[in-house]
Design a protein around this motif. Sequence first.
Motif, mmCIF file in Angstrom:
data_model
loop_
_atom_site.group_PDB
_atom_site.id
_atom_site.type_symbol
_atom_site.label_atom_id
_atom_site.label_comp_id
_atom_site.label_asym_id
_atom_site.label_seq_id
_atom_site.Cartn_x
_atom_site.Cartn_y
_atom_site.Cartn_z
ATOM 1 N N SER A 41 0.831 -1.214 0.000
ATOM 2 C CA SER A 41 0.000 0.000 0.000
ATOM 3 C C SER A 41 0.859 1.255 0.000
ATOM 4 N N TYR A 42 1.900 1.280 0.815
ATOM 5 C CA TYR A 42 2.785 2.448 0.870
ATOM 6 C C TYR A 42 3.520 2.655 -0.452
ATOM 7 N N ALA A 43 3.922 1.566 -1.092
ATOM 8 C CA ALA A 43 4.628 1.674 -2.369
ATOM 9 C C ALA A 43 3.727 2.292 -3.443
ATOM 10 N N VAL A 44 2.473 1.858 -3.478
ATOM 11 C CA VAL A 44 1.528 2.413 -4.449
ATOM 12 C C VAL A 44 1.226 3.868 -4.116
ATOM 13 N N MET A 45 1.074 4.191 -2.847
ATOM 14 C CA MET A 45 0.741 5.555 -2.444
ATOM 15 C C MET A 45 1.849 6.543 -2.822
ATOM 16 N N VAL A 46 3.091 6.187 -2.549
ATOM 17 C CA VAL A 46 4.211 7.062 -2.906
ATOM 18 C C VAL A 46 4.234 7.319 -4.411
ATOM 19 N N THR A 47 4.022 6.264 -5.183
ATOM 20 C CA THR A 47 4.007 6.392 -6.639
ATOM 21 C C THR A 47 2.880 7.309 -7.102
ATOM 22 N N ALA A 48 1.695 7.161 -6.515
ATOM 23 C CA ALA A 48 0.530 7.963 -6.912
ATOM 24 C C ALA A 48 0.717 9.437 -6.582
ATOM 25 N N VAL A 49 1.197 9.728 -5.402
ATOM 26 C CA VAL A 49 1.365 11.124 -4.983
ATOM 27 C C VAL A 49 2.343 11.857 -5.891
ATOM 28 N N ILE A 50 3.479 11.243 -6.169
ATOM 29 C CA ILE A 50 4.503 11.895 -6.999
ATOM 30 C C ILE A 50 4.008 12.087 -8.429
ATOM 31 N N SER A 51 3.447 11.044 -9.025
ATOM 32 C CA SER A 51 3.059 11.115 -10.434
ATOM 33 C C SER A 51 1.880 12.053 -10.663
ATOM 34 N N LEU A 52 0.899 12.066 -9.754
ATOM 35 C CA LEU A 52 -0.239 12.963 -9.920
ATOM 36 C C LEU A 52 0.172 14.420 -9.760
ATOM 37 N N THR A 53 1.065 14.695 -8.845
ATOM 38 C CA THR A 53 1.560 16.065 -8.666
ATOM 39 C C THR A 53 2.246 16.562 -9.937
ATOM 40 N N VAL A 54 3.071 15.712 -10.530
ATOM 41 C CA VAL A 54 3.758 16.077 -11.763
ATOM 42 C C VAL A 54 2.753 16.288 -12.893
ATOM 43 N N SER A 55 1.745 15.429 -12.983
ATOM 44 C CA SER A 55 0.758 15.517 -14.053
ATOM 45 C C SER A 55 -0.045 16.810 -13.975
ATOM 46 N N VAL A 56 -0.444 17.204 -12.770
ATOM 47 C CA VAL A 56 -1.195 18.454 -12.598
ATOM 48 C C VAL A 56 -0.369 19.633 -13.127
ATOM 49 N N ALA A 57 0.886 19.690 -12.746
ATOM 50 C CA ALA A 57 1.749 20.787 -13.186
ATOM 51 C C ALA A 57 1.912 20.790 -14.710
ATOM 52 N N LEU A 58 2.038 19.601 -15.310
ATOM 53 C CA LEU A 58 2.241 19.515 -16.747
ATOM 54 C C LEU A 58 0.984 19.891 -17.525
ATOM 55 N N PHE A 59 -0.197 19.517 -17.052
ATOM 56 C CA PHE A 59 -1.426 19.910 -17.745
ATOM 57 C C PHE A 59 -1.621 21.426 -17.672
ATOM 58 N N TRP A 60 -1.296 22.018 -16.532
ATOM 59 C CA TRP A 60 -1.377 23.466 -16.436
ATOM 60 C C TRP A 60 -0.405 24.114 -17.413
ATOM 61 N N TRP A 61 0.767 23.541 -17.537
ATOM 62 C CA TRP A 61 1.775 24.044 -18.472
ATOM 63 C C TRP A 61 1.290 23.893 -19.910
ATOM 64 N N THR A 62 0.540 22.830 -20.198
ATOM 65 C CA THR A 62 -0.017 22.625 -21.530
ATOM 66 C C THR A 62 -0.886 23.804 -21.942
ATOM 67 N N SER A 63 -1.694 24.314 -21.014
ATOM 68 C CA SER A 63 -2.582 25.435 -21.338
ATOM 69 C C SER A 63 -1.800 26.664 -21.765
ATOM 70 N N GLN A 64 -0.588 26.809 -21.285
ATOM 71 C CA GLN A 64 0.223 27.968 -21.637
ATOM 72 C C GLN A 64 0.714 27.908 -23.082
ATOM 73 N N ALA A 65 0.676 26.726 -23.697
ATOM 74 C CA ALA A 65 1.100 26.573 -25.094
ATOM 75 C C ALA A 65 -0.064 26.702 -26.059
ATOM 76 N N MET A 66 -1.282 26.880 -25.534
ATOM 77 C CA MET A 66 -2.466 26.943 -26.382
ATOM 78 C C MET A 66 -2.936 28.378 -26.541
ATOM 79 N N ALA A 67 -3.182 28.788 -27.778
ATOM 80 C CA ALA A 67 -3.717 30.120 -28.036
ATOM 81 C C ALA A 67 -5.222 30.119 -27.807
#
Length: 433
Positions: free
Chosen positions: A397-423
């Motif tokens: 459970s801890y192994a899955v949780m650590v993986t989820a927290v890190i990857s979701l945080t990165v994904s949120v930041a990247l999707f927000w960054w995606t909007s900056q490339a869109m006119a």
Amino acid sequence: MNSNTGPATGGVYRYYVLIMLMLTFMFNITDRLVMSILIEDIKAEFLLSDTQIGLLAGTAFTVFYLLLGIPAGRLADRTNRKTMVAIAVSLWSIMAALCGAAVGFWTLFLARLGVGVGEAGGAPPSVSIITDYFAPHELSRAMGIFTAGAVLGPVLGYSAGGYLAAEYGWRWAFIVLGLPGVLLGIILYLTVKEPVRGRFFPADASAAGVAKQEPFRTAMLSLWRNSVLARVITANAFANVPAFAFAIWLAPILMRKFEITQGEAGLYLGAVLFIGGVPGMIFGGFLADHLAKRTPKWRPWYCALALGLTLPFWASCLLADSLQWTLGLYIVGYILLVSTQGAAYSMMQAAVKPTERGTASAIGSLLANLLGYAIGPALIGVMSDGWADQYGAMSLSYAVMVTAVISLTVSVALFWWTSQAMADTPSGLALEQ
């Protein structure tokens, strides 16, 4: 080979094509993830560690998937796509059934390699076909329906796989769930019409219609320089890391933590995924299309918001002390996460030319599977084995949780960054200078 056998047909027929491709995607995910509900049986029979299970569940599947993904995408951009899908689904279904004949770790590993070979050719031509049946303003909802197969696949794998394994053994679960895909491939080949490439993009339709394709190096440079595509592909890949982690490891977590049977785990997870996943996929696509009428930037904004809300629910569900709370928290997070897939797929396809769609889809699948399947499951298995002495049954459970927290945080930041490339244009794809 001329890839156009006739004009695309509108009306009800296009939804028939969409449902057929969704069912293909469903068996793609079923054959890929049925092993999740069978992990404990396979582990016991072959005396395997969590690390070895991670290699079988993820890495074995992705080895050839990664090698063949981009060539398959390039092929989808120049050949008959519906024929390619029909061949692919038949091939991976046969290899999935052969998993039931494994006699040890390495024979099962090789069969899983074969599943990856077939599945590499499934998604790129499918999403390309859909983009030529549905106009840009309705593409998110169409992709939402298509990606509902990613929900129905685990539902079938968990519920039917758990029942078949409990009644007849894990080998028959592989065989019974694998072979129907061959029949689906035949039906798809006989009934689905190949649409005209780029029919909603007249400027590119003529060249696409004769399967004109840029040289590989030119195409890859074009895609690399496409800021919207590069960002949304990377963001979606990180979003899929926890999705794959839960899909593979949640069943054994429930069985170890709450001491429920294999059949019970399959029934609970199948019901949870069906109740939450199908509405989440479809509603998310419609909502993203609706919000995008104000500004196309709402597509990546919506993805970032939904994934940010997913994080606390999925982290909490792994720490819950009761089965009911674990499933309840998981389903809320699952609805939020899968609701982003229609918007993500539509952004990938709309950001590129008709002759690049298969390749773009292949790159997206390649990165998602590299992170989510090739690396994620094995890494989680290593962490679980390493923490077992200290945390006991909670180590997984801890192994899955650590993986989820890190990857979701990165994904949120990247999707927000995606909007900056869109006119802020009707298509939203023109890059801001």
